[in-house]
Write a protein that holds these residues in place. Structure first.
Motif, short mmCIF file in Angstrom:
data_model
loop_
_atom_site.label_atom_id
_atom_site.label_comp_id
_atom_site.label_asym_id
_atom_site.label_seq_id
_atom_site.Cartn_x
_atom_site.Cartn_y
_atom_site.Cartn_z
N ILE A 100 50.30 42.02 31.35
CA ILE A 100 50.33 42.55 32.61
C ILE A 100 49.75 41.92 33.60
O ILE A 100 48.50 41.46 33.61
N GLY A 101 50.25 41.27 34.59
CA GLY A 101 49.78 40.49 35.79
C GLY A 101 50.37 39.22 35.19
O GLY A 101 49.68 38.50 34.36
N PHE A 137 46.44 32.88 36.56
CA PHE A 137 45.79 32.56 35.62
C PHE A 137 46.47 32.88 34.27
O PHE A 137 46.45 32.38 33.01
N ALA A 138 47.44 33.87 34.49
CA ALA A 138 48.08 34.23 33.27
C ALA A 138 49.06 33.33 32.48
O ALA A 138 49.36 33.45 31.43
N CYS A 163 54.83 42.32 32.85
CA CYS A 163 54.71 43.17 34.00
C CYS A 163 54.12 42.67 34.96
O CYS A 163 53.09 42.09 35.13
N HIS A 209 53.87 43.55 39.61
CA HIS A 209 54.51 44.42 40.91
C HIS A 209 55.37 43.31 41.54
O HIS A 209 56.24 43.84 42.15
N ALA A 224 46.03 40.92 32.85
CA ALA A 224 45.52 39.83 33.52
C ALA A 224 45.64 39.88 34.91
O ALA A 224 45.83 38.76 35.71
N THR A 245 43.91 41.23 38.77
CA THR A 245 42.76 41.23 39.35
C THR A 245 41.93 42.85 39.04
O THR A 245 42.29 43.58 38.79
N HIS A 275 42.04 47.18 36.65
CA HIS A 275 41.48 47.01 35.58
C HIS A 275 41.21 48.42 34.73
O HIS A 275 41.78 48.71 33.70
N LYS A 284 38.08 39.24 32.81
CA LYS A 284 36.80 39.62 33.67
C LYS A 284 37.20 39.69 34.91
O LYS A 284 38.55 38.90 35.37
N PHE A 289 34.44 31.82 28.41
CA PHE A 289 33.50 30.58 28.74
C PHE A 289 32.55 30.46 27.43
O PHE A 289 32.22 29.11 27.05
N GLN A 300 43.08 30.75 43.84
CA GLN A 300 42.80 31.97 44.03
C GLN A 300 42.15 32.58 45.32
O GLN A 300 40.96 32.87 45.41
P1 NAD Z 1 46.53 36.55 40.87
O1 NAD Z 1 46.40 37.39 41.97
O2 NAD Z 1 46.95 35.35 41.02
O3 NAD Z 1 47.37 37.49 39.77
C1 NAD Z 1 47.41 38.72 39.57
C2 NAD Z 1 48.76 39.15 39.33
O4 NAD Z 1 48.81 40.65 38.97
C3 NAD Z 1 49.33 39.25 40.64
O5 NAD Z 1 50.76 38.58 40.45
C4 NAD Z 1 49.74 40.80 40.91
O6 NAD Z 1 50.91 40.85 41.46
C5 NAD Z 1 49.70 41.22 39.62
N1 NAD Z 1 49.28 42.60 39.42
C6 NAD Z 1 47.96 43.09 40.07
N2 NAD Z 1 47.88 44.69 40.04
C7 NAD Z 1 48.78 45.02 39.18
C8 NAD Z 1 49.40 46.04 38.59
N3 NAD Z 1 48.66 47.28 38.61
N4 NAD Z 1 50.58 46.03 37.66
C9 NAD Z 1 51.32 44.98 37.61
N5 NAD Z 1 50.84 43.84 38.35
C10 NAD Z 1 49.73 43.84 38.99
O7 NAD Z 1 45.08 36.63 39.98
P2 NAD Z 1 44.50 35.55 39.02
O8 NAD Z 1 43.75 34.42 39.66
O9 NAD Z 1 45.43 35.20 37.98
O10 NAD Z 1 43.36 36.24 38.43
C11 NAD Z 1 43.49 37.44 37.50
C12 NAD Z 1 42.44 37.81 36.72
O11 NAD Z 1 41.87 36.54 35.67
C13 NAD Z 1 41.14 38.08 37.61
O12 NAD Z 1 40.52 39.23 37.28
C14 NAD Z 1 40.40 36.95 37.64
O13 NAD Z 1 39.21 36.95 37.64
C15 NAD Z 1 40.62 36.42 36.17
N6 NAD Z 1 40.51 34.97 35.97
C16 NAD Z 1 39.69 34.46 34.87
C17 NAD Z 1 39.53 33.09 34.55
C18 NAD Z 1 38.87 32.82 33.20
O14 NAD Z 1 38.67 31.79 33.20
N7 NAD Z 1 38.44 33.89 32.43
C19 NAD Z 1 39.87 32.22 35.18
C20 NAD Z 1 40.65 32.65 36.50
C21 NAD Z 1 40.96 34.04 36.87
#
Ligand code: NAD
Ligand code: 89V
Length: 343
Positions: A9-10, A14-15, A34, A36, A72, A74, A78, A96, A125, A163
């Motif tokens: 999901i998401g 980063f996904a 999945c 949105h 995955a 934001t 969660h 996270k 990390f 981001q």
């Molecule tokens: P992003 O905004 O690029 O992607 C999030 C995606 O989730 C978006 O496409 C959004 O439409 C979708 N979304 C949000 N809520 C939703 C829901 N309820 N149902 C379906 N889709 C939904 O964000 P990102 O930069 O990919 O970050 C995502 C997460 O990953 C964050 O929590 C960020 O902190 C984390 N992150 C972790 C690392 C790591 O090294 N662990 C690195 C970067 C980001």
């Protein structure tokens, strides 16, 4: 042979790394995704050949057909998504930062435990090759018992272009990046009992703090400093390297720029390079983080197969997340915060 079917999901920034990591595991197939946003669904679905695509997580869970879910999105979504997974009794990984508040995080752990499902926070990390190398030195006893440590991440890298949401939140560096550094401090030096923190915002174009200096008292008597900054303009940009310093009873350890590790002990001084592997789908400078994604996902599958709790389970990660909350509280009040009062 596919042993585990997953859903993600998401499908954002980063996904894509997570999808590559899953693709590399022979016994895993992501069967449903999945988001949105239909455009993100299309991009990730086409890139990784996933045909089951959903704009609603509820619909995806209702149709089922997967053994675990990888969340995955934001932070704001969660709790609802972990609770949804728990209501369908589907093991869950959650990115996270764990949750918007410690109260939410505790509720998520309770929901997973009540449903009897494993919950792992994607705290990757500590799975970075250089950090694993530091841990191995400590465990070898080569420098004796640590009494002081420093985990440091100081950079001027533009994280906001990839981001953009990072520029908008009231909380920034501790919640997004410091959370990783605090987890590394726990991983290397053990759980902490007290936190003292100071924060600053240097970049006027963002809403949250971009500099934090944190002092941790660990339960075993070790004192550590965790310092993070995105306002540090160096001649050579180290993003996304974490530097580590450890002073111990028999010697010292220094992990510095370009993954150079120096270990000094009774048997002399050794210098080595503990650089991460550049996976075929990875790109510099992110390859360190990307490799750790692949490693934590492998760990999840191994533990799922064994029926054992993952190292960064929800229950374990409450202690990392409590350090984040404690740091904000300490900085706001100008006081030392006891972790026992939060957990
Ligand atoms: P992003 O905004 O690029 O992607 C999030 C995606 O989730 C978006 O496409 C959004 O439409 C979708 N979304 C949000 N809520 C939703 C829901 N309820 N149902 C379906 N889709 C939904 O964000 P990102 O930069 O990919 O970050 C995502 C997460 O990953 C964050 O929590 C960020 O902190 C984390 N992150 C972790 C690392 C790591 O090294 N662990 C690195 C970067 C980001
Ligand atoms: O790893 C992360 O959580 C990222 C970054 C390295 C940019 O802080 O958000």
């Amino acid at each position: 042979m596919v042993a585990f079917k997953g859903a993600l999901i998401g499908c954002g920034f980063f996904a894509v790394n997570q999808m590559h990591g899953w693709q590399d595991l022979a016994d895993v197939e992501i069967v449903a995704i999945c988001d949105h946003d239909p455009e993100r669904l299309r991009i990730v679905g086409d890139q990784f050949g996933v045909t089951r695509r959903y704009q609603s997580a509820e619909e995806m869970f209702a149709e089922g057909g997967f053994d675990f879910v990888d969340i995955a999105t934001t932070v704001g979504s969660h709790r609802a998504l972990v609770e949804l997974a728990a209501s369908h009794k589907v093991p869950a990984i959650c990115q996270k930062p764990f949750a918007p508040t410690l109260e939410d995080a505790k509720a998520m752990v309770a929901a997973a435990e009540k449903a009897g499902i494993p919950l792992m926070i994607h705290e990757n990390f500590r799975w970075q090759t250089p950090i694993l190398a530091v841990k191995a030195v400590l465990e070898s006893g080569a420098i004796g018992s640590p009494f002081w440590g420093r985990v440091s991440f100081r950079s001027g890298f533009d994280v906001f272009s990839g981001q953009p949401y990072l520029a908008k939140g009231k909380r920034f560096i501790i919640e997004d990046l410091g959370i990783h550094s605090l987890d590394i401090a726990r991983f290397l030096f053990g759980d902490a009992s007290r936190m003292t923190a100071r924060t600053r915002r240097i970049n006027p174009a963002i809403a949250g703090e971009d500099v934090a200096t944190m002092l941790l008292d660990h339960e075993n008597g070790i004192t550590s400093i965790v310092d993070v900054s995105y306002a540090t303009k160096l001649p050579e940009e180290p993003f996304p390297e974490t530097f580590v310093e450890i002073d111990a009873s028999e010697g010292t350890l220094r992990l510095g720029k370009d993954y150079k590790l120096t270990v000094h002990g009774p048997n002399g001084t050794t210098q080595s390079t503990v650089a991460p592997n550049l996976l075929p789908w990875a790109s510099r400078p992110w390859h360190n983080i990307q490799e750790s994604v692949a490693l934590i996902q492998k760990h999840w599958i191994e533990r799922l197969a064994e029926g054992r709790e993952p190292d960064t389970s929800g229950r374990d990660n409450l202690k990392t997340f409590a350090l984040v909350e404690a740091a904000y509280l300490s900085a706001e009040r100008g006081e030392t915060v006891r972790l026992g009062d939060l957990l």
